[in-house]
Motif scaffolding. Structure first.
Motif: not given
Length: 122
Positions: A27-28, A89
């Protein structure tokens, strides 16, 4: 000893340089990537997270996040994992059956084609 990895991987040799990449779901944002990290696919969390090898709980807060499948050079895996997780993340192994070798190869080719400088028309 031989170990079977569930993480999708691709090895690329150009000239005398060989690099091995592993596929992960994160999700970074791309701003946290090393220059050698390649985005294979990106989209809404609930669509991309299904490409992770292990199931993840989808909650309301996460559904607003974008997610990506990235290729990380094997030697950079620890640094990239620490950077992503240090910024809160996800960093999950991609499923080797859902993220195929062909998809990885295609993504690398597209990246290489973007780097090729086309000669100006005379």
């Amino acid at each position: 000893m031989f170990q079977l990895s569930i993480t999708p991987r691709i090895t690329v040799t150009i000239g005398g340089l060989t690099r091995s990449y592993l596929a992960y779901v994160t999700t970074a944002p791309a701003e946290l990537d090393l220059l050698k990290t390649v985005t294979v696919e990106q989209g809404p969390f609930e669509e991309v997270i299904g490409l992770a090898a292990d199931p993840v709980t989808v909650d309301v807060a996460r559904t607003r996040l974008p997610a990506r499948v990235v290729l990380v050079e094997s030697g950079d895996r620890a640094w990239q994992r620490t950077t992503y997780r240090g910024n809160h993340h996800l960093f999950l192994e991609a499923d080797r059956w859902l993220v195929s070798f062909e998809k990885l190869q295609s993504s690398l080719w597209r990246r290489l084609e973007r780097r090729v400088v086309k000669p100006a028309a005379a």
